[in-house]
Design an enzyme around this catalytic site. Structure first.
Site, PDB file in Angstrom:
ATOM      1  N   ASP A  26       2.167  -4.863   6.082  1.00 38.66           N
ATOM      2  CA  ASP A  26       2.264  -4.821   4.623  1.00 38.66           C
ATOM      3  C   ASP A  26       2.356  -3.382   4.113  1.00 38.66           C
ATOM      4  OD1 ASP A  26       2.426  -5.887   2.111  1.00 38.66           O
ATOM      5  OD2 ASP A  26       0.304  -6.398   1.925  1.00 38.66           O
ATOM      6  N   GLY A  27       3.012  -3.215   2.975  1.00 36.64           N
ATOM      7  CA  GLY A  27       3.048  -1.909   2.316  1.00 36.64           C
ATOM      8  C   GLY A  27       4.398  -1.211   2.359  1.00 36.64           C
ATOM      9  N   ASN A  28       5.424  -1.917   2.830  1.00 37.61           N
ATOM     10  CA  ASN A  28       6.751  -1.292   2.889  1.00 37.61           C
ATOM     11  C   ASN A  28       7.256  -0.876   1.510  1.00 37.61           C
ATOM     12  OD1 ASN A  28       6.593  -2.011   5.535  1.00 37.61           O
ATOM     13  ND2 ASN A  28       8.235  -3.546   5.480  1.00 37.61           N
ATOM     14  N   GLY A  29       7.048  -1.746   0.532  1.00 41.83           N
ATOM     15  CA  GLY A  29       7.544  -1.486  -0.818  1.00 41.83           C
ATOM     16  C   GLY A  29       6.854  -0.286  -1.454  1.00 41.83           C
ATOM     17  N   TRP A  32       5.325   2.093   0.135  1.00 39.22           N
ATOM     18  CA  TRP A  32       5.710   3.286   0.898  1.00 39.22           C
ATOM     19  C   TRP A  32       7.033   3.839   0.357  1.00 39.22           C
ATOM     20  CZ3 TRP A  32       9.780   4.928   3.922  1.00 39.22           C
ATOM     21  CH2 TRP A  32       9.548   6.003   4.789  1.00 39.22           C
ATOM     22  N   HIS A  35      11.444  -1.219   4.143  1.00 43.04           N
ATOM     23  CA  HIS A  35      11.608  -2.215   5.212  1.00 43.04           C
ATOM     24  C   HIS A  35      12.313  -1.583   6.415  1.00 43.04           C
ATOM     25  CE1 HIS A  35      10.049  -5.136   2.523  1.00 43.04           C
ATOM     26  NE2 HIS A  35      11.127  -5.261   1.766  1.00 43.04           N
ATOM     27  N   ASN A  43       7.659 -15.435   0.558  1.00 40.72           N
ATOM     28  CA  ASN A  43       8.548 -14.285   0.349  1.00 40.72           C
ATOM     29  C   ASN A  43       9.934 -14.671  -0.181  1.00 40.72           C
ATOM     30  OD1 ASN A  43       7.119 -12.410   3.110  1.00 40.72           O
ATOM     31  ND2 ASN A  43       6.778 -12.108   0.919  1.00 40.72           N
ATOM     32  N   GLU A  96     -11.678 -11.478  14.223  1.00 37.84           N
ATOM     33  CA  GLU A  96     -12.247 -10.299  13.576  1.00 37.84           C
ATOM     34  C   GLU A  96     -11.159  -9.727  12.669  1.00 37.84           C
ATOM     35  OE1 GLU A  96     -15.333  -9.278  13.840  1.00 37.84           O
ATOM     36  OE2 GLU A  96     -15.799 -10.871  15.269  1.00 37.84           O
TER      37      GLU A  96
HETATM   38  C1  IPE Z   1       2.443 -11.034   3.520  1.00 41.57           C
HETATM   39  O1  IPE Z   1       2.710  -9.908   2.746  1.00 41.57           O
HETATM   40  C2  IPE Z   1       3.682 -11.481   4.225  1.00 41.57           C
HETATM   41  C3  IPE Z   1       4.242 -10.548   5.205  1.00 41.57           C
HETATM   42  C4  IPE Z   1       3.729  -9.409   5.593  1.00 41.57           C
HETATM   43  C5  IPE Z   1       5.465 -10.981   5.808  1.00 41.57           C
HETATM   44  P1  IPE Z   1       3.014 -10.031   1.180  1.00 41.57           P
HETATM   45  O2  IPE Z   1       3.145  -8.632   0.692  1.00 41.57           O
HETATM   46  O3  IPE Z   1       4.161 -10.925   0.961  1.00 41.57           O
HETATM   47  O4  IPE Z   1       1.696 -10.708   0.635  1.00 41.57           O
HETATM   48  P2  IPE Z   1       1.131 -10.815  -0.851  1.00 41.57           P
HETATM   49  O5  IPE Z   1       2.225 -11.423  -1.664  1.00 41.57           O
HETATM   50  O6  IPE Z   1       0.809  -9.428  -1.293  1.00 41.57           O
HETATM   51  O7  IPE Z   1      -0.082 -11.654  -0.716  1.00 41.57           O
HETATM   52  C1  IPE Z   2       5.624  -6.056   3.814  1.00 44.65           C
HETATM   53  O1  IPE Z   2       5.762  -5.070   2.859  1.00 44.65           O
HETATM   54  C2  IPE Z   2       6.947  -6.582   4.303  1.00 44.65           C
HETATM   55  C3  IPE Z   2       7.248  -7.978   3.929  1.00 44.65           C
HETATM   56  C4  IPE Z   2       6.496  -8.758   3.211  1.00 44.65           C
HETATM   57  C5  IPE Z   2       8.494  -8.484   4.394  1.00 44.65           C
HETATM   58  P1  IPE Z   2       5.912  -5.430   1.320  1.00 44.65           P
HETATM   59  O2  IPE Z   2       7.380  -5.574   1.041  1.00 44.65           O
HETATM   60  O3  IPE Z   2       5.075  -6.567   0.972  1.00 44.65           O
HETATM   61  O4  IPE Z   2       5.370  -4.094   0.645  1.00 44.65           O
HETATM   62  P2  IPE Z   2       4.451  -4.009  -0.645  1.00 44.65           P
HETATM   63  O5  IPE Z   2       3.261  -4.862  -0.400  1.00 44.65           O
HETATM   64  O6  IPE Z   2       5.272  -4.471  -1.805  1.00 44.65           O
HETATM   65  O7  IPE Z   2       4.107  -2.548  -0.734  1.00 44.65           O
HETATM   66 MG    MG Z   3       3.132  -6.738   0.386  1.00 45.26          MG
END
Ligand code: IPE
Ligand code: IPE
Ligand code: MG
Length: 254
Positions: A29-32, A34, A46, A77, A216
């Site tokens: 998580d956190g690609n967006g 970042w 991504h 998603n 855990e």
């Molecule tokens: C969970 O991340 C799904 C994946 C990492 C593929 P999200 O970023 O979609 O989760 P929420 O929406 O913040 O709960």
């Molecule tokens: C996780 O990063 C990747 C996928 C869910 C595919 P996000 O795209 O959820 O990144 P944030 O949470 O918006 O930073």
């Molecule tokens: Mg996310």
């Protein structure tokens, strides 16, 4: 020796190889966020997450983890903007096609869980090809959770069991936890002992709900594209310091 390499060796050396989790599940998580930090569109995040996938996969295989499950795309998603969903699906095809050779070199088998039939045909095809071409590898299994959700998994299992009951091949009163576990998409795969989620969020987001019952949980603020081998080592070291009691008391564990 480069500094990061030194830190990696230090941390890697602290891992007790006798107490490894067999299965690690990760929520990448956190690609967006970042990407936003770098003033770039979300898709840039991504794309940069692929390096982290490579690092974690390699590190897990090197240490001797048997199963690594990565949450790549949740059922939820699909609600993202179409542009982002399309870009993610294309990135998957591109990455799968590019990485299969490395998986084979490292003797890693590719597997997938989720409602795969509903993926775009090109993504589905690349996935099946990747799975087929790495089928014989036995060092580690890398499982991609794609169009996956824990609730979906439980529902598809319930349907399978109900069909058997209607056909008369299964007595509803005899259904056990093992029966249900075997009917989930993770059939024959041991439950993850360790769940890691990046980016500071502390929730399961409909990931392996049944399978994580006694895992855990480890949360790190690091955004997925910045995740490196040493982060995985740190998580495993933390895991190994925990006492897993499974309902008992400390004194019963020795
Ligand atoms: C969970 O991340 C799904 C994946 C990492 C593929 P999200 O970023 O979609 O989760 P929420 O929406 O913040 O709960
Ligand atoms: C996780 O990063 C990747 C996928 C869910 C595919 P996000 O795209 O959820 O990144 P944030 O949470 O918006 O930073
Ligand atoms: Mg996310």
């Amino acid at each position: 020796m480069a500094r990061t390499e030194e830190t990696n060796m230090d941390l890697k050396g602290q891992i007790d190889r006798e107490k490894l989790p067999r299965h690690i599940a990760m929520i990448m998580d956190g690609n967006g966020r970042w990407a936003k930090q770098h003033n770039k569109p979300r898709v840039f995040g991504h794309r940069n997450g692929v390096k982290a996938v490579r690092e974690v996969t390699e590190a897990a295989a090197e240490i001797g983890i048997d199963y690594l499950t990565l949450y790549a795309f949740s059922t939820e998603n699909w609600s993202r903007p179409k542009l982002e969903v399309d870009a993610l699906m294309r990135l998957l095809v591109e990455t799968l096609n590019k990485e299969v050779a490395t998986l084979n070199k490292n003797k890693i088998r590719l597997d997938a869980i989720g409602n795969l039939d509903l993926l775009p045909p090109s993504t589905h095809k690349a996935l099946l090809q990747g799975m087929e071409s790495t089928r014989e590898n036995d060092r580690m299994t890398l499982i991609l959770a794609l169009n996956y959700s824990g609730k979906w998994d439980l529902v598809q299992a319930a349907r399978q069991l109900a069909k058997k009951a209607v056909e008369g091949t299964l007595d509803p009163d005899s259904i056990s936890e093992d029966d249900l576990a075997r009917t989930l998409s993770t059939t024959n795969i041991p439950d993850p002992e360790l769940l890691i989620r990046t980016s500071g969020e502390r929730r399961l987001s409909n990931y392996l709900l049944w399978q994580l019952a006694y895992a855990e949980l480890y949360f790190t603020p690091v955004f997925w594209p910045d995740y490196r081998k040493n982060h995985l080592y740190e998580a495993i070291i933390d895991f190994q310091r925990r006492e897993r009691r499974f309902g008992r008391i400390s004194e019963q564990l020795a």
